[in-house]
Design a protein around this motif. Sequence first.
Motif, PDB file in Angstrom:
ATOM      1  N   ALA A 128      -1.479 -44.747 -15.823  1.00 58.59           N
ATOM      2  CA  ALA A 128      -0.255 -44.664 -16.630  1.00 58.59           C
ATOM      3  C   ALA A 128      -0.032 -43.249 -17.145  1.00 58.59           C
ATOM      4  CB  ALA A 128      -0.337 -45.648 -17.799  1.00 58.59           C
ATOM      5  N   LEU A 129      -1.115 -42.579 -17.586  1.00 55.90           N
ATOM      6  CA  LEU A 129      -0.991 -41.220 -18.114  1.00 55.90           C
ATOM      7  C   LEU A 129      -0.506 -40.262 -17.035  1.00 55.90           C
ATOM      8  CD1 LEU A 129      -1.415 -39.139 -20.353  1.00 55.90           C
ATOM      9  CD2 LEU A 129      -3.818 -38.965 -19.639  1.00 55.90           C
ATOM     10  N   ARG A 130      -1.094 -40.370 -15.840  1.00 57.29           N
ATOM     11  CA  ARG A 130      -0.680 -39.489 -14.750  1.00 57.29           C
ATOM     12  C   ARG A 130       0.790 -39.726 -14.383  1.00 57.29           C
ATOM     13  NH1 ARG A 130      -4.484 -40.600 -11.400  1.00 57.29           N
ATOM     14  NH2 ARG A 130      -5.810 -38.796 -11.785  1.00 57.29           N
ATOM     15  N   GLY A 131       1.185 -40.999 -14.362  1.00 55.69           N
ATOM     16  CA  GLY A 131       2.579 -41.315 -14.062  1.00 55.69           C
ATOM     17  C   GLY A 131       3.522 -40.768 -15.109  1.00 55.69           C
ATOM     18  N   ASN A 132       3.155 -40.896 -16.394  1.00 55.86           N
ATOM     19  CA  ASN A 132       3.995 -40.367 -17.474  1.00 55.86           C
ATOM     20  C   ASN A 132       4.109 -38.856 -17.400  1.00 55.86           C
ATOM     21  OD1 ASN A 132       4.271 -42.955 -18.346  1.00 55.86           O
ATOM     22  ND2 ASN A 132       3.285 -42.665 -20.327  1.00 55.86           N
ATOM     23  N   LEU A 133       2.988 -38.191 -17.136  1.00 55.22           N
ATOM     24  CA  LEU A 133       2.998 -36.732 -17.068  1.00 55.22           C
ATOM     25  C   LEU A 133       3.850 -36.253 -15.896  1.00 55.22           C
ATOM     26  CD1 LEU A 133       1.989 -34.000 -18.078  1.00 55.22           C
ATOM     27  CD2 LEU A 133      -0.073 -34.314 -16.668  1.00 55.22           C
ATOM     28  N   PHE A 134       3.687 -36.894 -14.742  1.00 60.83           N
ATOM     29  CA  PHE A 134       4.477 -36.505 -13.574  1.00 60.83           C
ATOM     30  C   PHE A 134       5.962 -36.732 -13.830  1.00 60.83           C
ATOM     31  CE2 PHE A 134       6.331 -37.509  -9.369  1.00 60.83           C
ATOM     32  CZ  PHE A 134       6.100 -36.287  -8.738  1.00 60.83           C
ATOM     33  N   ALA A 135       6.294 -37.889 -14.408  1.00 65.12           N
ATOM     34  CA  ALA A 135       7.696 -38.189 -14.710  1.00 65.12           C
ATOM     35  C   ALA A 135       8.261 -37.171 -15.697  1.00 65.12           C
ATOM     36  CB  ALA A 135       7.819 -39.605 -15.267  1.00 65.12           C
ATOM     37  N   HIS A 136       7.470 -36.793 -16.697  1.00 63.49           N
ATOM     38  CA  HIS A 136       7.930 -35.819 -17.684  1.00 63.49           C
ATOM     39  C   HIS A 136       8.151 -34.453 -17.044  1.00 63.49           C
ATOM     40  CE1 HIS A 136       8.454 -34.127 -21.681  1.00 63.49           C
ATOM     41  NE2 HIS A 136       7.593 -33.174 -21.372  1.00 63.49           N
ATOM     42  N   MET A 137       7.221 -34.038 -16.173  1.00 66.59           N
ATOM     43  CA  MET A 137       7.377 -32.753 -15.489  1.00 66.59           C
ATOM     44  C   MET A 137       8.661 -32.721 -14.660  1.00 66.59           C
ATOM     45  SD  MET A 137       3.604 -31.806 -14.040  1.00 66.59           S
ATOM     46  CE  MET A 137       2.250 -31.295 -15.103  1.00 66.59           C
ATOM     47  N   ARG A 139      11.397 -34.166 -15.158  1.00 59.85           N
ATOM     48  CA  ARG A 139      12.616 -34.183 -15.955  1.00 59.85           C
ATOM     49  C   ARG A 139      12.774 -32.967 -16.860  1.00 59.85           C
ATOM     50  NH1 ARG A 139      11.150 -38.707 -14.101  1.00 59.85           N
ATOM     51  NH2 ARG A 139      12.609 -40.402 -13.680  1.00 59.85           N
ATOM     52  N   LEU A 140      11.823 -32.057 -16.822  1.00 62.59           N
ATOM     53  CA  LEU A 140      11.990 -30.804 -17.541  1.00 62.59           C
ATOM     54  C   LEU A 140      12.968 -29.913 -16.780  1.00 62.59           C
ATOM     55  CD1 LEU A 140       8.323 -30.101 -18.661  1.00 62.59           C
ATOM     56  CD2 LEU A 140      10.225 -30.883 -20.075  1.00 62.59           C
ATOM     57  N   SER A 141      13.638 -29.056 -17.493  1.00 63.61           N
ATOM     58  CA  SER A 141      14.706 -28.265 -16.884  1.00 63.61           C
ATOM     59  C   SER A 141      14.153 -27.245 -15.898  1.00 63.61           C
ATOM     60  CB  SER A 141      15.496 -27.535 -17.980  1.00 63.61           C
ATOM     61  OG  SER A 141      14.719 -26.475 -18.512  1.00 63.61           O
ATOM     62  N   VAL A 353       6.587 -30.314 -24.511  1.00 66.76           N
ATOM     63  CA  VAL A 353       7.753 -29.514 -24.148  1.00 66.76           C
ATOM     64  C   VAL A 353       8.979 -30.416 -24.121  1.00 66.76           C
ATOM     65  CG1 VAL A 353       8.828 -28.091 -22.375  1.00 66.76           C
ATOM     66  CG2 VAL A 353       6.379 -27.914 -22.788  1.00 66.76           C
ATOM     67  N   GLN A 354       9.968 -30.041 -24.865  1.00 65.24           N
ATOM     68  CA  GLN A 354      11.218 -30.785 -24.887  1.00 65.24           C
ATOM     69  C   GLN A 354      12.230 -30.068 -24.003  1.00 65.24           C
ATOM     70  OE1 GLN A 354      11.486 -33.765 -26.430  1.00 65.24           O
ATOM     71  NE2 GLN A 354       9.317 -33.478 -26.888  1.00 65.24           N
ATOM     72  N   SER A 355      12.777 -30.769 -23.038  1.00 67.91           N
ATOM     73  CA  SER A 355      13.726 -30.154 -22.117  1.00 67.91           C
ATOM     74  C   SER A 355      14.966 -29.690 -22.857  1.00 67.91           C
ATOM     75  CB  SER A 355      14.122 -31.148 -21.022  1.00 67.91           C
ATOM     76  OG  SER A 355      15.112 -30.594 -20.183  1.00 67.91           O
ATOM     77  N   GLU A 356      15.483 -28.553 -22.413  1.00 61.13           N
ATOM     78  CA  GLU A 356      16.728 -28.046 -22.982  1.00 61.13           C
ATOM     79  C   GLU A 356      17.904 -28.951 -22.636  1.00 61.13           C
ATOM     80  OE1 GLU A 356      16.781 -24.274 -21.091  1.00 61.13           O
ATOM     81  OE2 GLU A 356      15.674 -23.274 -22.693  1.00 61.13           O
ATOM     82  N   LEU A 357      17.683 -29.874 -21.691  1.00 59.70           N
ATOM     83  CA  LEU A 357      18.764 -30.730 -21.211  1.00 59.70           C
ATOM     84  C   LEU A 357      18.693 -32.126 -21.826  1.00 59.70           C
ATOM     85  CD1 LEU A 357      18.613 -29.739 -17.446  1.00 59.70           C
ATOM     86  CD2 LEU A 357      20.071 -28.776 -19.220  1.00 59.70           C
ATOM     87  N   ALA A 358      18.202 -32.206 -23.045  1.00 57.14           N
ATOM     88  CA  ALA A 358      18.076 -33.507 -23.692  1.00 57.14           C
ATOM     89  C   ALA A 358      19.438 -34.196 -23.792  1.00 57.14           C
ATOM     90  CB  ALA A 358      17.476 -33.339 -25.087  1.00 57.14           C
ATOM     91  N   GLU A 359      19.471 -35.470 -23.478  1.00 60.40           N
ATOM     92  CA  GLU A 359      20.721 -36.216 -23.506  1.00 60.40           C
ATOM     93  C   GLU A 359      21.139 -36.534 -24.933  1.00 60.40           C
ATOM     94  OE1 GLU A 359      20.949 -38.603 -19.285  1.00 60.40           O
ATOM     95  OE2 GLU A 359      20.410 -39.684 -21.105  1.00 60.40           O
TER      96      GLU A 359
END
Length: 621
Positions: A128-137, A139-141, A353-359
């Motif tokens: 789950a952690l690896r999946g969350n990290l990959f998904a987060h990466m 979606r970063l700008s 890291v919070q993406s600059e493209l936050a909805e």
Amino acid sequence: MVTETGFLMLSENSKTRLSLKDWVRHFLPLLRPFRRDLFLAGVAMALGATLSVFRPWPLKVVIDLVISHKRHSRVPFIGPWLEHAALSNQQILYGSCIAIILIALLSGALTYCFTRLLGDAAQRFVFALRGNLFAHMQRLSLHFHDRQRTGDLTTRLTADIQGIQDLLTNGAILMGTNGVQLLGMLVLMFWLDWRFALAALSVVPLLFLTTFRYTRRIKLSVRQARKSTGMMAALAHEALASIRIVQGLAQEDQLDERFEAKSESYLQAYLETVRYQARVGPLADLVASLGMAIVIWYGATRVLSGKLTTGDVVIFFAYVTNFYRPLRSLGRSSYLFNRASVGAERIVEVMNVQSELAERKNARPAPRLRGEIGFRNVSFEYEPGQRVLSQVHLLIAPGEKLAIVGATGAGKSTVASLVPRFYDPTEGAVTIDGVGSLEYSLQSLREQISLVLQESLLFSGTIRENIAFGRPDATDEQVAAAARTANAAGFIEALPRGYDTVVTERATSLSGGQKQRIAIARAVLRDAPILILDEPTTGLDAVAERTVMDALERAVAGRTAFIIAHRLTSIHLADRIIVFDGGRIVEEGTHAELLKRNGKYANLFRLQTFTGRKRDLIVAG
């Protein structure tokens, strides 16, 4: 909140420290689904460790009651019963042997239970952690990814998470079982004779100091080694991804030296860790031997004075002897903890890291778009104070084909990148069908935009999977129709396995024109109302370029299209042309209108026409 710029500083300085809030925020939610398994594993671990503490007690009973013929032997729980039970020496001997076997059987069963439960929970947690990290990466700008080394991010997904997995599967067992064993031994030693216990444990503070004095140094070494691992992986990724240019320029030796330098840093950091760990063992052995000498001397004098039984001394001797093993195991688990802690720090760096493209909270799904795109006084900066676009005002009608030309660095690709929100404007707004692009959810907006880039990016898999990448539910007939529209069906069907042909890494088995036509087929199949063509014919020969242009002409039909053109051969697809210079629109019109003005566009056209003719003359000569 950690910004993307802040992340860069953290990565370079490597000074991130995990707070309790970080642990709770990023890791605790992933452990909640396994709380029952973790609880049962903890209970089994505690029971198993407690049973192992009683392993030497049957021997004490035999020595005291059978061999030494004492009337009683202090034994937890069953001591009073042993004193009053009319048992023969033979029965006591057999009972002790059975007790040893039962303790081993129960300990083994409990060990199996907690190892299985903890292992399953750890594996699923890491999954789950690896999946969350990959998904987060993902979606970063692009602003984040433009400044990160791919190899270092890959290391965080693999080696850093592996460190956490090792801690959960091995370190937790080491710390749990050995911690309970130490506590159990202390309790029983003080219960037997507190004076003897104090004498036997007099060297334990020194043993703890010896075992754990290098913990901080080991953690610093591990942190440096992990940082070096990321840099080494990044260099290896860059070198292998560019192997053609490396070999073509015969620069293998140069990259060998650079890789060796990165590897040397990794080597030195881990050698330092090994040195620290190597010092612990001999020093701990020496201290443990001193403790055993005290036990033998003090125990013998107490037995001779009649204050203790021989069995009591055996228990103390066994416990002091075994005291070293749990402490050393805890020392090893401290290394696992440090390694996992460093990995967790590096993972949290990215997760924070919070993406600059936050909805926006009120963002809504985009309806089927008509394709009207507006730029309202848009300015953009990649870095503060360095404007790439300045006060761009532009309106593209639905279905219009707009060509964007200009010199390298003029801002052509940046303008197109604002439409799918790869970046957001620094000033002004981008509108789609009259609505600000920030009003739509990012996913629903990008689902209605197709891309054909200068570099044809294909993924590992079959040609069918690559064409259907933007629309995984497409049927074989739809995939084939898109390939026909893109002029790709002919060469695909001529391949031995047709659409099931596996694309090799970097698609080296396909020509540039073939890769580009597959990319066009992917864009066509997506059936999006907006199409962005970013210099799609760059690097193609004349024959391949003509084939690709025919495919593009069919692909843009009925769609709003951005055609970013460095070479002006694709201009004939456009209804209108805008010319960028220094981040501003300096000219606008049709091909004929811009030639009549004799401005920037006319100069670019004449320059490319002259260069093309000169090249043709050289080839002909």
